[in-house]
Write a protein that holds these residues in place. Structure first.
Motif, PDB file in Angstrom:
ATOM      1  N   SER A 151     -32.210  43.412  -6.118  1.00 42.39           N
ATOM      2  CA  SER A 151     -31.324  44.188  -5.248  1.00 42.39           C
ATOM      3  C   SER A 151     -31.869  44.107  -3.827  1.00 42.39           C
ATOM      4  N   GLU A 208     -32.870  48.898   0.538  1.00 41.02           N
ATOM      5  CA  GLU A 208     -32.068  50.004   1.022  1.00 41.02           C
ATOM      6  C   GLU A 208     -32.529  50.362   2.437  1.00 41.02           C
ATOM      7  N   GLU A 222     -37.613  50.668 -13.426  1.00 36.27           N
ATOM      8  CA  GLU A 222     -36.640  50.493 -12.351  1.00 36.27           C
ATOM      9  C   GLU A 222     -36.415  49.002 -12.145  1.00 36.27           C
ATOM     10  N   GLY A 249     -33.764  45.698 -10.732  1.00 37.25           N
ATOM     11  CA  GLY A 249     -32.619  45.171 -10.021  1.00 37.25           C
ATOM     12  C   GLY A 249     -31.579  44.625 -10.982  1.00 37.25           C
ATOM     13  N   THR A 301     -30.782  46.069 -13.801  1.00 36.30           N
ATOM     14  CA  THR A 301     -29.997  47.270 -14.113  1.00 36.30           C
ATOM     15  C   THR A 301     -29.068  47.614 -12.961  1.00 36.30           C
ATOM     16  N   ASP A 302     -29.549  47.506 -11.737  1.00 41.01           N
ATOM     17  CA  ASP A 302     -28.732  47.810 -10.566  1.00 41.01           C
ATOM     18  C   ASP A 302     -27.489  46.928 -10.538  1.00 41.01           C
ATOM     19  N   ASN A 303     -27.680  45.624 -10.743  1.00 40.51           N
ATOM     20  CA  ASN A 303     -26.542  44.698 -10.726  1.00 40.51           C
ATOM     21  C   ASN A 303     -25.620  44.897 -11.920  1.00 40.51           C
ATOM     22  N   THR A 315     -25.098  47.682 -13.593  1.00 42.03           N
ATOM     23  CA  THR A 315     -24.323  48.916 -13.418  1.00 42.03           C
ATOM     24  C   THR A 315     -23.359  48.820 -12.235  1.00 42.03           C
ATOM     25  N   LYS A 316     -23.649  47.970 -11.268  1.00 42.69           N
ATOM     26  CA  LYS A 316     -22.676  47.716 -10.203  1.00 42.69           C
ATOM     27  C   LYS A 316     -21.440  47.049 -10.799  1.00 42.69           C
ATOM     28  N   PRO A 371     -24.320  53.123  -9.379  1.00 37.94           N
ATOM     29  CA  PRO A 371     -25.252  52.025  -9.631  1.00 37.94           C
ATOM     30  C   PRO A 371     -26.631  52.350  -9.074  1.00 37.94           C
ATOM     31  N   ALA A 372     -27.658  51.970  -9.797  1.00 34.31           N
ATOM     32  CA  ALA A 372     -29.032  52.252  -9.366  1.00 34.31           C
ATOM     33  C   ALA A 372     -30.002  51.396 -10.160  1.00 34.31           C
ATOM     34  N   LYS A 373     -31.219  51.270  -9.638  1.00 34.51           N
ATOM     35  CA  LYS A 373     -32.259  50.533 -10.364  1.00 34.51           C
ATOM     36  C   LYS A 373     -32.701  51.285 -11.611  1.00 34.51           C
TER      37      LYS A 373
END
Length: 375
Positions: free
Chosen positions: A111, A114, A197, A199, A201-203, A205-206, A220-222
């Protein structure tokens, strides 16, 4: 026969999966011959590398790019034996934190940084800040283990409800509707997600949040936010748990699916035919990405809702995160040398052979220019 057909199908999806080396020092992985290519191919690529610096080069982060890092490091160190690269696949979140603490020369993250992380980076990058350099692309495969079912189609809504514990049996009507010819058992679904945590998972959930907003209400989050399920550490942990448990489902980079001989879900995206998780299909989705970073930052915006024919939408881009200015003098030369190789034609070509999608030429050209200007 089913096993042979499944193996053949997976090998078509990604040629020659890598064996995941557990050592933290990637140079030690060379003895396992993870290159997957001939010695002459490695030597040829190594001959095109311009070495720089010496000593230890520390990096950590994304486990999604671990298999790519193994190949890159083996080739790089065959040419530059005065540099010892140690890459720890700690997960994107941990990698970013170590970089922001000044412990590593660069970090790998699935990801982009931020805004708050960019602000913090200015304390480490004296006179500059951290930038995102997309270096690895590829599909996030939804892997599953279900006895008697070797061909499975799911869509975004169904996936969202499975991973949020709303669908708990494999013979649920929603799954039956998508797979009318499959003999679906009443086996309990065991959904595995990343405990660290990530990336990935982030992608993932995105994708769920973008493609199925009515079924996936979590931001969405890590860090995993879905209800229920079981946690596993790293992509390798997901693959291992899915392989060991009948009724299991999880998500991991394609190389972990092929390396563990796991079935992968085909996605009903709204295209004419369900889309398989392959490097080529992921490339079609990644090519639709847009650079949204400012200045030297090359963060990408991926299109998770694509309905283009054969475009696999659950994709990620792994970034190498490095200071645009203010890199440590003792590691700057080695950092630039290694990253130049990974972004080179040879470095990117090696990805396609390992279940990853090379970064599109228009974007990787900008990455090379930014690396040349690192200070």
């Amino acid at each position: 026969m089913k096993q042979l057909q499944r193996t053949s199908r997976l090998r078509t999806a990604a040629v020659g999966a890598l064996t995941v080396c557990g050592a933290l020092v990637l140079s030690a992985c060379g003895s396992d011959d993870n290159s997957g290519g001939s010695g002459s191919e490695t030597s040829k690529a190594a001959g095109n590398i311009s070495c720089g610096g010496e000593g230890k080069l520390l990096a950590s982060g994304s486990s999604a790019q671990k298999n790519a890092m193994d190949v890159w490091t083996q080739t790089y160190q065959s040419a530059c034996d005065t540099t010892q690269l140690n890459y720890k696949p700690t997960g994107s979140g941990a990698g970013i934190q170590e970089f922001l603490q000044g412990k590593t020369a660069f970090a790998g993250s699935d990801s982009a940084l931020e805004p708050g992380e960019v602000a913090k980076s200015k304390k480490v990058c004296k006179g500059g800040q951290a930038v995102d350099l997309p270096m690895v692309g590829g599909p996030i495969a939804v892997t599953y283990n279900l006895e008697g079912v070797d061909d499975l189609v799911l869509d975004a809504e169904t996936l969202a409800e499975i991973f949020d514990s709303k669908i708990t049996k494999w013979n649920d009507p929603a799954i039956k509707k998508l797979n009318p010819d499959a003999k679906l058992p009443s086996t309990k679904i065991q959904a595995f997600h990343r405990s660290d945590e990530s990336g990935t998972t982030d992608n993932f959930t995105k994708y769920l949040n973008t493609a199925a907003p009515g079924s996936w209400k979590h931001e969405p989050a890590k860090a995993w936010a879905g209800k229920g399920g079981q946690g596993a550490d790293g992509s390798s942990g997901i693959a291992t748990n899915v392989k060991q448990n009948d009724g299991a489902i999880g998500y991991a980079e394609l190389s972990y699916a092929t390396g563990n001989d796991l079935n992968t879900v085909k996605l009903d995206t709204g295209a004419k035919e369900p889309v398989e998780a392959t490097t080529g299909n992921a490339s079609k989705a990644i090519a639709d990405a847009k650079v949204v970073g400012q200045g030297k930052d090359l963060a990408l915006e991926l299109n998770y809702k694509t309905q283009a024919e054969s475009a696999y939408p659950i994709v990620l881009a792994t970034y190498e995160i490095v200071c645009d200015q203010g890199n440590k003098k003792e590691t700057l030369a080695a950092t630039k040398s290694f990253l130049k190789y990974t972004a080179s034609e040879d470095g990117q070509k090696a990805l396609a052979e390992k279940g990853y999608a090379p970064i599109p030429e228009e974007i990787i050209t900008k990455v090379r220019s930014t690396i040349d200007g690192l200070k």
